[in-house]
Design a protein around this motif. Structure first.
Motif, PDB file in Angstrom:
ATOM      1  N   ASP A  21       0.862  -1.174   0.000  1.00  0.00           N
ATOM      2  CA  ASP A  21       0.000   0.000   0.000  1.00  0.00           C
ATOM      3  C   ASP A  21       0.903   1.229   0.000  1.00  0.00           C
ATOM      4  O   ASP A  21       1.995   1.213   0.571  1.00  0.00           O
ATOM      5  N   ILE A  22       0.455   2.292  -0.614  1.00  0.00           N
ATOM      6  CA  ILE A  22       1.268   3.506  -0.747  1.00  0.00           C
ATOM      7  C   ILE A  22       1.652   4.100   0.612  1.00  0.00           C
ATOM      8  O   ILE A  22       2.677   4.766   0.735  1.00  0.00           O
ATOM      9  N   THR A  23       0.862   3.831   1.639  1.00  0.00           N
ATOM     10  CA  THR A  23       1.135   4.396   2.964  1.00  0.00           C
ATOM     11  C   THR A  23       2.427   3.869   3.574  1.00  0.00           C
ATOM     12  O   THR A  23       2.974   4.496   4.482  1.00  0.00           O
ATOM     13  N   ILE A  24       2.929   2.753   3.082  1.00  0.00           N
ATOM     14  CA  ILE A  24       4.179   2.214   3.623  1.00  0.00           C
ATOM     15  C   ILE A  24       5.339   3.172   3.382  1.00  0.00           C
ATOM     16  O   ILE A  24       6.294   3.200   4.145  1.00  0.00           O
ATOM     17  N   GLU A  25       5.220   3.953   2.332  1.00  0.00           N
ATOM     18  CA  GLU A  25       6.283   4.908   2.005  1.00  0.00           C
ATOM     19  C   GLU A  25       6.463   5.934   3.124  1.00  0.00           C
ATOM     20  O   GLU A  25       7.577   6.369   3.389  1.00  0.00           O
ATOM     21  N   LYS A  26       5.385   6.286   3.787  1.00  0.00           N
ATOM     22  CA  LYS A  26       5.461   7.276   4.865  1.00  0.00           C
ATOM     23  C   LYS A  26       5.707   6.628   6.224  1.00  0.00           C
ATOM     24  O   LYS A  26       6.256   7.255   7.122  1.00  0.00           O
ATOM     25  N   SER A  27       5.293   5.378   6.397  1.00  0.00           N
ATOM     26  CA  SER A  27       5.367   4.747   7.710  1.00  0.00           C
ATOM     27  C   SER A  27       6.630   3.918   7.940  1.00  0.00           C
ATOM     28  O   SER A  27       6.930   3.567   9.071  1.00  0.00           O
ATOM     29  N   SER A  28       7.363   3.614   6.885  1.00  0.00           N
ATOM     30  CA  SER A  28       8.546   2.769   7.024  1.00  0.00           C
ATOM     31  C   SER A  28       9.783   3.478   6.476  1.00  0.00           C
ATOM     32  O   SER A  28       9.846   3.808   5.294  1.00  0.00           O
ATOM     33  N   LYS A  29      10.751   3.670   7.336  1.00  0.00           N
ATOM     34  CA  LYS A  29      11.985   4.329   6.943  1.00  0.00           C
ATOM     35  C   LYS A  29      12.751   3.502   5.898  1.00  0.00           C
ATOM     36  O   LYS A  29      13.288   4.035   4.940  1.00  0.00           O
ATOM     37  N   ILE A  30      12.744   2.202   6.065  1.00  0.00           N
ATOM     38  CA  ILE A  30      13.473   1.320   5.145  1.00  0.00           C
ATOM     39  C   ILE A  30      12.850   1.356   3.750  1.00  0.00           C
ATOM     40  O   ILE A  30      13.571   1.428   2.747  1.00  0.00           O
ATOM     41  N   SER A  31      11.520   1.310   3.688  1.00  0.00           N
ATOM     42  CA  SER A  31      10.881   1.346   2.370  1.00  0.00           C
ATOM     43  C   SER A  31      11.105   2.687   1.692  1.00  0.00           C
ATOM     44  O   SER A  31      11.305   2.746   0.475  1.00  0.00           O
ATOM     45  N   LYS A  32      11.103   3.772   2.450  1.00  0.00           N
ATOM     46  CA  LYS A  32      11.380   5.094   1.884  1.00  0.00           C
ATOM     47  C   LYS A  32      12.789   5.139   1.316  1.00  0.00           C
ATOM     48  O   LYS A  32      13.018   5.659   0.220  1.00  0.00           O
ATOM     49  N   GLN A  33      13.748   4.563   2.028  1.00  0.00           N
ATOM     50  CA  GLN A  33      15.131   4.516   1.543  1.00  0.00           C
ATOM     51  C   GLN A  33      15.237   3.673   0.273  1.00  0.00           C
ATOM     52  O   GLN A  33      15.955   4.037  -0.657  1.00  0.00           O
ATOM     53  N   TYR A  34      14.503   2.565   0.232  1.00  0.00           N
ATOM     54  CA  TYR A  34      14.526   1.699  -0.946  1.00  0.00           C
ATOM     55  C   TYR A  34      13.992   2.436  -2.170  1.00  0.00           C
ATOM     56  O   TYR A  34      14.596   2.400  -3.242  1.00  0.00           O
ATOM     57  N   VAL A  35      12.858   3.124  -2.007  1.00  0.00           N
ATOM     58  CA  VAL A  35      12.262   3.859  -3.125  1.00  0.00           C
ATOM     59  C   VAL A  35      13.172   5.013  -3.551  1.00  0.00           C
ATOM     60  O   VAL A  35      13.349   5.258  -4.742  1.00  0.00           O
ATOM     61  N   THR A  36      13.769   5.700  -2.591  1.00  0.00           N
ATOM     62  CA  THR A  36      14.696   6.793  -2.909  1.00  0.00           C
ATOM     63  C   THR A  36      15.887   6.259  -3.713  1.00  0.00           C
ATOM     64  O   THR A  36      16.291   6.860  -4.708  1.00  0.00           O
ATOM     65  N   HIS A  37      16.404   5.128  -3.301  1.00  0.00           N
ATOM     66  CA  HIS A  37      17.515   4.505  -4.027  1.00  0.00           C
ATOM     67  C   HIS A  37      17.084   4.130  -5.450  1.00  0.00           C
ATOM     68  O   HIS A  37      17.827   4.346  -6.414  1.00  0.00           O
ATOM     69  N   ALA A  38      15.892   3.582  -5.586  1.00  0.00           N
ATOM     70  CA  ALA A  38      15.377   3.218  -6.912  1.00  0.00           C
ATOM     71  C   ALA A  38      15.219   4.458  -7.789  1.00  0.00           C
ATOM     72  O   ALA A  38      15.504   4.415  -8.989  1.00  0.00           O
ATOM     73  N   MET A  39      14.764   5.561  -7.195  1.00  0.00           N
ATOM     74  CA  MET A  39      14.615   6.813  -7.959  1.00  0.00           C
ATOM     75  C   MET A  39      15.969   7.314  -8.439  1.00  0.00           C
ATOM     76  O   MET A  39      16.110   7.773  -9.570  1.00  0.00           O
ATOM     77  N   GLU A  40      16.964   7.230  -7.583  1.00  0.00           N
ATOM     78  CA  GLU A  40      18.307   7.659  -7.952  1.00  0.00           C
ATOM     79  C   GLU A  40      18.858   6.828  -9.113  1.00  0.00           C
ATOM     80  O   GLU A  40      19.603   7.332  -9.951  1.00  0.00           O
ATOM     81  N   ASN A  41      18.481   5.566  -9.144  1.00  0.00           N
ATOM     82  CA  ASN A  41      18.938   4.666 -10.211  1.00  0.00           C
ATOM     83  C   ASN A  41      17.995   4.650 -11.407  1.00  0.00           C
ATOM     84  O   ASN A  41      18.180   3.850 -12.324  1.00  0.00           O
ATOM     85  N   LYS A  42      16.985   5.523 -11.356  1.00  0.00           N
ATOM     86  CA  LYS A  42      16.007   5.653 -12.449  1.00  0.00           C
ATOM     87  C   LYS A  42      15.298   4.339 -12.758  1.00  0.00           C
ATOM     88  O   LYS A  42      15.079   3.978 -13.915  1.00  0.00           O
TER      89      LYS A  42
END
Length: 83
Positions: A21-42
């Protein structure tokens, strides 16, 4: 088998790693870091212009889908139940 993620995006079910669920992005620090890393790698793709409701992780790409995680999980379970 394939799973429709919304818009015109379809993935092979064998590529599926996780559906959140999209809310995991705000509630989990690890998932936010994973998505940020994925964004950096396009390796992030936003499907459609509608509001994203779920995050779909595959082997190579992270998708933001306008379809709810519960609906996507049902679609994925249909495949795994028939496999």
């Amino acid at each position: 088998m394939y799973i429709h993620l919304g818009g015109d995006k379809i993935i092979r079910s064998s590529e599926l790693v996780a559906i959140f669920d999209i809310t995991i992005e705000k509630s989990s620090k690890i998932s936010k870091q994973y998505v940020t890393h994925a964004m950096e790698n396009k390796t992030v793709e936003v499907i459609d212009e509608e509001e994203s409701k779920s995050i779909v992780v595959t082997k190579d790409i992270v998708y933001y889908s306008p379809i709810s995680s519960s609906t996507l999980k049902k679609r994925a379970n249909v495949f795994f139940a028939n496999a």
